[in-house]
Motif scaffolding. Sequence first.
Motif, PDB file in Angstrom:
ATOM      1  N   ASN A  23       0.793  -1.233   0.000  1.00 19.94           N
ATOM      2  CA  ASN A  23       0.000   0.000   0.000  1.00 19.94           C
ATOM      3  C   ASN A  23       0.826   1.285   0.000  1.00 19.94           C
ATOM      4  OD1 ASN A  23      -2.114  -1.784   0.209  1.00 19.94           O
ATOM      5  ND2 ASN A  23      -2.641  -1.273   2.313  1.00 19.94           N
TER       6      ASN A  23
ATOM      7  N   ASN B  59      -3.203   8.021  -6.986  1.00 19.11           N
ATOM      8  CA  ASN B  59      -3.060   7.030  -5.919  1.00 19.11           C
ATOM      9  C   ASN B  59      -4.429   6.739  -5.309  1.00 19.11           C
ATOM     10  OD1 ASN B  59      -0.243   6.826  -6.173  1.00 19.11           O
ATOM     11  ND2 ASN B  59       0.084   8.592  -4.841  1.00 19.11           N
TER      12      ASN B  59
ATOM     13  N   SER C  22      -6.468   5.768  -2.516  1.00 19.50           N
ATOM     14  CA  SER C  22      -6.361   5.705  -1.072  1.00 19.50           C
ATOM     15  C   SER C  22      -7.665   5.145  -0.512  1.00 19.50           C
ATOM     16  CB  SER C  22      -6.047   7.095  -0.513  1.00 19.50           C
ATOM     17  OG  SER C  22      -5.921   7.083   0.887  1.00 19.50           O
TER      18      SER C  22
ATOM     19  N   GLY D 222      -8.105   6.499   5.112  1.00 23.70           N
ATOM     20  CA  GLY D 222      -6.815   7.171   5.029  1.00 23.70           C
ATOM     21  C   GLY D 222      -6.900   8.611   5.502  1.00 23.70           C
TER      22      GLY D 222
ATOM     23  N   LYS E 298      -2.625   3.848   4.532  1.00 18.70           N
ATOM     24  CA  LYS E 298      -3.268   4.836   3.668  1.00 18.70           C
ATOM     25  C   LYS E 298      -2.962   6.264   4.125  1.00 18.70           C
ATOM     26  CE  LYS E 298      -5.182   2.047   0.709  1.00 18.70           C
ATOM     27  NZ  LYS E 298      -4.705   2.021  -0.700  1.00 18.70           N
TER      28      LYS E 298
ATOM     29  N   LEU F 213       0.314   6.955   2.590  1.00 20.51           N
ATOM     30  CA  LEU F 213       0.177   7.235   1.166  1.00 20.51           C
ATOM     31  C   LEU F 213      -0.341   8.655   0.946  1.00 20.51           C
ATOM     32  CD1 LEU F 213       0.291   6.132  -1.743  1.00 20.51           C
ATOM     33  CD2 LEU F 213      -2.077   5.336  -1.432  1.00 20.51           C
ATOM     34  N   GLU F 214      -1.265   9.093   1.784  1.00 22.89           N
ATOM     35  CA  GLU F 214      -1.795  10.449   1.665  1.00 22.89           C
ATOM     36  C   GLU F 214      -0.698  11.486   1.917  1.00 22.89           C
ATOM     37  OE1 GLU F 214      -5.340  11.726   1.870  1.00 22.89           O
ATOM     38  OE2 GLU F 214      -6.255   9.794   1.349  1.00 22.89           O
TER      39      GLU F 214
ATOM     40  N   LEU G 293      -5.264  12.027  -5.250  1.00 20.13           N
ATOM     41  CA  LEU G 293      -5.723  10.976  -4.350  1.00 20.13           C
ATOM     42  C   LEU G 293      -7.206  10.707  -4.604  1.00 20.13           C
ATOM     43  CD1 LEU G 293      -3.918  12.307  -1.202  1.00 20.13           C
ATOM     44  CD2 LEU G 293      -3.690   9.940  -1.982  1.00 20.13           C
TER      45      LEU G 293
ATOM     46  N   GLU H  92     -10.319   8.679  -2.991  1.00 17.72           N
ATOM     47  CA  GLU H  92     -10.589   8.154  -1.643  1.00 17.72           C
ATOM     48  C   GLU H  92     -11.981   7.531  -1.566  1.00 17.72           C
ATOM     49  OE1 GLU H  92      -8.042  11.677   0.605  1.00 17.72           O
ATOM     50  OE2 GLU H  92     -10.158  11.971   0.109  1.00 17.72           O
TER      51      GLU H  92
ATOM     52  N   ARG I  47      -7.868  15.810  -4.182  1.00 18.26           N
ATOM     53  CA  ARG I  47      -8.576  14.662  -3.601  1.00 18.26           C
ATOM     54  C   ARG I  47      -9.957  14.512  -4.217  1.00 18.26           C
ATOM     55  NH1 ARG I  47      -5.246  16.177   0.481  1.00 18.26           N
ATOM     56  NH2 ARG I  47      -4.417  14.445   1.773  1.00 18.26           N
TER      57      ARG I  47
END
Length: 283
Positions: free
Chosen positions: A104, A129, A131, A135, A149, A152-153, A172, A174, A241
């Motif tokens: 991850n 990515n 997520s 996350g 997560k 990753l964020e 990102l 989500e 995001r």
Amino acid sequence: MDETVLITGCSSGIGRETALSFLADGWEVYATARNPADIQTLGEKGCHISTLDVTEADDVERVIDEIIDEHGHLDCLVNNAGYAQPGPVEDVPIEQVHAQFDVNVYGPLRLARAALSHMRERGKGTIINVSSAVGRVAVPGMGIYSGSKFALEGISDSLRGEVDEYDVDVVLVEPGPVDTEFYDRASDEIEGVERSGGYDRFYEMYGDRQAVDGGMPGAVHPKEVADTILDAANVQHPDARYPVGTVAQLTDYARILPASWLDKLYGTVSELSTSDWVKKFFD
């Protein structure tokens, strides 16, 4: 010039739907998975398919080099491959913590690093990515997955500022709960956790949730996530995001609440989560 996209974790769910969405939109799609047999049908539909284990640096370099050799550029990287090991933080074996972060966190990082030199040189590219809502707001029983997560964020937020001058976007996506086999696999993983004996309430609540018919409450279809990913790839200036689904959108608001409020909410849910209550609530 044909636009190219590399997508990881295409054997099912979000990854498979994402490959199909990009293909329908006219992209050159490189769909990858650990087992090429799992993505054979994507190859028959027109995707380039390749074996890729995101935990293997040689695999990462080979696939990126293949795309550059064949097309000369990579326009979009979608880091979708993911792995969840639920369980209380104390109970999850350290080797499973390492495994989860390897897929991850380190996996997307390996791919981003391999792709970035080409994107920077070209002055164009998008890294997406995948997520999770968790996350942004951690929940009990998913601490290790949430931690991966969250990492990753954080990496994505830093990277976005670092590569902005090269016109490379970092996005990102989500999702909240998604109607895929991901949660079934996560449920299988929890059976292998050696229980310390201190978290019976959690295991009972987790079992109750799995017993509810109709899948995860508030789950969206993976195509909704896939279409969001495609939209982010096609927009000239994408948002940082994209929460997907009602649960994810609510979670985005929940993160601004004081931690004491969230802790109290989790405690209330835990107290009420007997099997009969959960089934009535989610019916």
